[in-house]
Write a protein that holds these residues in place. Structure first.
Motif, PDB file in Angstrom:
ATOM      1  N   LYS A   8      50.796 -61.675 -16.290  1.00  0.00           N
ATOM      2  CA  LYS A   8      49.480 -61.915 -15.712  1.00  0.00           C
ATOM      3  C   LYS A   8      49.400 -63.332 -15.143  1.00  0.00           C
ATOM      4  O   LYS A   8      48.884 -63.546 -14.063  1.00  0.00           O
ATOM      5  CB  LYS A   8      48.390 -61.699 -16.754  1.00  0.00           C
ATOM      6  N   SER A   9      49.916 -64.325 -15.847  1.00  0.00           N
ATOM      7  CA  SER A   9      49.849 -65.701 -15.370  1.00  0.00           C
ATOM      8  C   SER A   9      50.725 -65.921 -14.140  1.00  0.00           C
ATOM      9  O   SER A   9      50.414 -66.741 -13.303  1.00  0.00           O
ATOM     10  CB  SER A   9      50.235 -66.690 -16.480  1.00  0.00           C
ATOM     11  N   ILE A  10      51.779 -65.191 -14.014  1.00  0.00           N
ATOM     12  CA  ILE A  10      52.637 -65.301 -12.831  1.00  0.00           C
ATOM     13  C   ILE A  10      51.925 -64.727 -11.612  1.00  0.00           C
ATOM     14  O   ILE A  10      51.991 -65.280 -10.532  1.00  0.00           O
ATOM     15  CB  ILE A  10      53.982 -64.558 -13.060  1.00  0.00           C
ATOM     16  N   MET A  11      51.177 -63.670 -11.785  1.00  0.00           N
ATOM     17  CA  MET A  11      50.515 -63.017 -10.665  1.00  0.00           C
ATOM     18  C   MET A  11      49.263 -63.762 -10.196  1.00  0.00           C
ATOM     19  O   MET A  11      48.916 -63.717  -9.044  1.00  0.00           O
ATOM     20  CB  MET A  11      50.153 -61.583 -11.040  1.00  0.00           C
ATOM     21  N   ASP A  12      48.570 -64.460 -11.098  1.00  0.00           N
ATOM     22  CA  ASP A  12      47.329 -65.138 -10.738  1.00  0.00           C
ATOM     23  C   ASP A  12      47.606 -66.605 -10.402  1.00  0.00           C
ATOM     24  O   ASP A  12      47.438 -67.477 -11.238  1.00  0.00           O
ATOM     25  CB  ASP A  12      46.309 -65.021 -11.868  1.00  0.00           C
ATOM     26  N   THR A  13      48.026 -66.869  -9.173  1.00  0.00           N
ATOM     27  CA  THR A  13      48.322 -68.237  -8.741  1.00  0.00           C
ATOM     28  C   THR A  13      47.232 -68.792  -7.839  1.00  0.00           C
ATOM     29  O   THR A  13      47.347 -69.904  -7.340  1.00  0.00           O
ATOM     30  CB  THR A  13      49.667 -68.278  -7.977  1.00  0.00           C
ATOM     31  N   SER A  14      46.156 -68.041  -7.633  1.00  0.00           N
ATOM     32  CA  SER A  14      45.117 -68.463  -6.705  1.00  0.00           C
ATOM     33  C   SER A  14      44.322 -69.665  -7.200  1.00  0.00           C
ATOM     34  O   SER A  14      43.658 -70.328  -6.422  1.00  0.00           O
ATOM     35  CB  SER A  14      44.173 -67.304  -6.395  1.00  0.00           C
ATOM     36  N   SER A  15      44.364 -69.980  -8.494  1.00  0.00           N
ATOM     37  CA  SER A  15      43.602 -71.112  -9.009  1.00  0.00           C
ATOM     38  C   SER A  15      44.460 -72.371  -9.144  1.00  0.00           C
ATOM     39  O   SER A  15      43.942 -73.439  -9.412  1.00  0.00           O
ATOM     40  CB  SER A  15      42.981 -70.757 -10.361  1.00  0.00           C
ATOM     41  N   GLN A  16      45.763 -72.264  -8.961  1.00  0.00           N
ATOM     42  CA  GLN A  16      46.645 -73.420  -9.068  1.00  0.00           C
ATOM     43  C   GLN A  16      46.691 -74.159  -7.746  1.00  0.00           C
ATOM     44  O   GLN A  16      46.902 -73.569  -6.699  1.00  0.00           O
ATOM     45  CB  GLN A  16      48.049 -72.974  -9.469  1.00  0.00           C
ATOM     46  N   ASP A  29      55.437 -73.611   8.946  1.00  0.00           N
ATOM     47  CA  ASP A  29      54.204 -72.917   8.587  1.00  0.00           C
ATOM     48  C   ASP A  29      54.098 -72.748   7.081  1.00  0.00           C
ATOM     49  O   ASP A  29      55.102 -72.525   6.397  1.00  0.00           O
ATOM     50  CB  ASP A  29      54.140 -71.554   9.260  1.00  0.00           C
ATOM     51  N   ILE A  30      52.869 -72.850   6.570  1.00  0.00           N
ATOM     52  CA  ILE A  30      52.605 -72.689   5.141  1.00  0.00           C
ATOM     53  C   ILE A  30      51.543 -71.609   4.985  1.00  0.00           C
ATOM     54  O   ILE A  30      50.523 -71.636   5.655  1.00  0.00           O
ATOM     55  CB  ILE A  30      52.079 -74.001   4.526  1.00  0.00           C
ATOM     56  N   GLU A  31      51.788 -70.675   4.063  1.00  0.00           N
ATOM     57  CA  GLU A  31      50.821 -69.627   3.770  1.00  0.00           C
ATOM     58  C   GLU A  31      50.686 -69.515   2.262  1.00  0.00           C
ATOM     59  O   GLU A  31      51.686 -69.455   1.552  1.00  0.00           O
ATOM     60  CB  GLU A  31      51.277 -68.293   4.366  1.00  0.00           C
ATOM     61  N   GLY A  44      52.587 -78.050  11.638  1.00  0.00           N
ATOM     62  CA  GLY A  44      52.738 -76.600  11.674  1.00  0.00           C
ATOM     63  C   GLY A  44      51.421 -75.945  11.331  1.00  0.00           C
ATOM     64  O   GLY A  44      50.365 -76.577  11.343  1.00  0.00           O
ATOM     65  N   ASN A  45      51.481 -74.684  11.008  1.00  0.00           N
ATOM     66  CA  ASN A  45      50.285 -73.902  10.729  1.00  0.00           C
ATOM     67  C   ASN A  45      50.104 -73.736   9.228  1.00  0.00           C
ATOM     68  O   ASN A  45      51.064 -73.446   8.515  1.00  0.00           O
ATOM     69  CB  ASN A  45      50.375 -72.531  11.402  1.00  0.00           C
ATOM     70  N   VAL A  46      48.867 -73.931   8.764  1.00  0.00           N
ATOM     71  CA  VAL A  46      48.538 -73.766   7.347  1.00  0.00           C
ATOM     72  C   VAL A  46      47.488 -72.672   7.249  1.00  0.00           C
ATOM     73  O   VAL A  46      46.459 -72.734   7.913  1.00  0.00           O
ATOM     74  CB  VAL A  46      47.986 -75.086   6.743  1.00  0.00           C
ATOM     75  N   ARG A  47      47.758 -71.675   6.410  1.00  0.00           N
ATOM     76  CA  ARG A  47      46.810 -70.570   6.201  1.00  0.00           C
ATOM     77  C   ARG A  47      46.651 -70.371   4.700  1.00  0.00           C
ATOM     78  O   ARG A  47      47.639 -70.188   3.986  1.00  0.00           O
ATOM     79  CB  ARG A  47      47.328 -69.287   6.827  1.00  0.00           C
ATOM     80  N   THR A  48      45.403 -70.418   4.230  1.00  0.00           N
ATOM     81  CA  THR A  48      45.141 -70.217   2.812  1.00  0.00           C
ATOM     82  C   THR A  48      43.759 -69.624   2.596  1.00  0.00           C
ATOM     83  O   THR A  48      42.871 -69.804   3.420  1.00  0.00           O
ATOM     84  CB  THR A  48      45.277 -71.538   2.019  1.00  0.00           C
TER      85      THR A  48
END
Length: 141
Positions: A8-16, A29-31, A44-48
């Motif tokens: 679960k901790s590996i999958m939830d990286t949206s808060s790090q 580019d960074i996504e 480059g391009n940044v998308r988040t």
């Protein structure tokens, strides 16, 4: 049970928060789904989907797509922001900006063409209006 928590901790990286430190230069580019703090240089391009903070030493050249962005440093290129763009007094922006909300502190440099999505709808209380341009073609806003 232990393996489930780890997975679960590996999958939830949206808060790090991702950090590009002062002195770091990235070309490309960074996504990401998570938030970013940029104190280095990105070309480059940044998308988040997360918040982006460009620190005082930060410099971004390219296209930045995000939800909310705070700028203290320099940006040159195209900003596509779904939420709020906050420019601190030390910010320097050049290029093209598409944003829902814009907050600018006194002292910030903002040399950009800016369009605010939802502004026409908000001004008209959500009602669509028709206007004819100089060629006689009808345009709906």
């Amino acid at each position: 049970m232990f393996s489930d928590k780890k997975q679960k901790s590996i999958m939830d990286t949206s808060s790090q928060q991702n950090i590009i430190a002062h002195g770091t230069r990235i070309v490309g580019d960074i996504e990401s789904k998570g938030p970013f703090r940029i104190d280095g240089s990105v070309e480059g391009n940044v998308r988040t989907e997360g918040k982006v903070v460009i620190g005082k030493a930060g410099n971004v050249t390219g296209t930045l797509e995000g939800v909310n962005v705070d700028v203290e440093g320099k940006f040159s290129g195209k900003l596509l922001i779904k939420g709020t763009l906050s420019l601190k007094s030390s910010a320097h922006i050049e290029g093209e900006v598409q944003v829902s909300k814009l907050a600018v502190e006194p002292g910030a440099t903002f040399n950009a063409t800016c369009s605010m999505k939802g502004a026409v709808k908000a001004l008209n209380n959500g009602e669509k209006t028709s206007q004819k341009n100089d060629k006689g073609t009808e345009r709906t806003a």
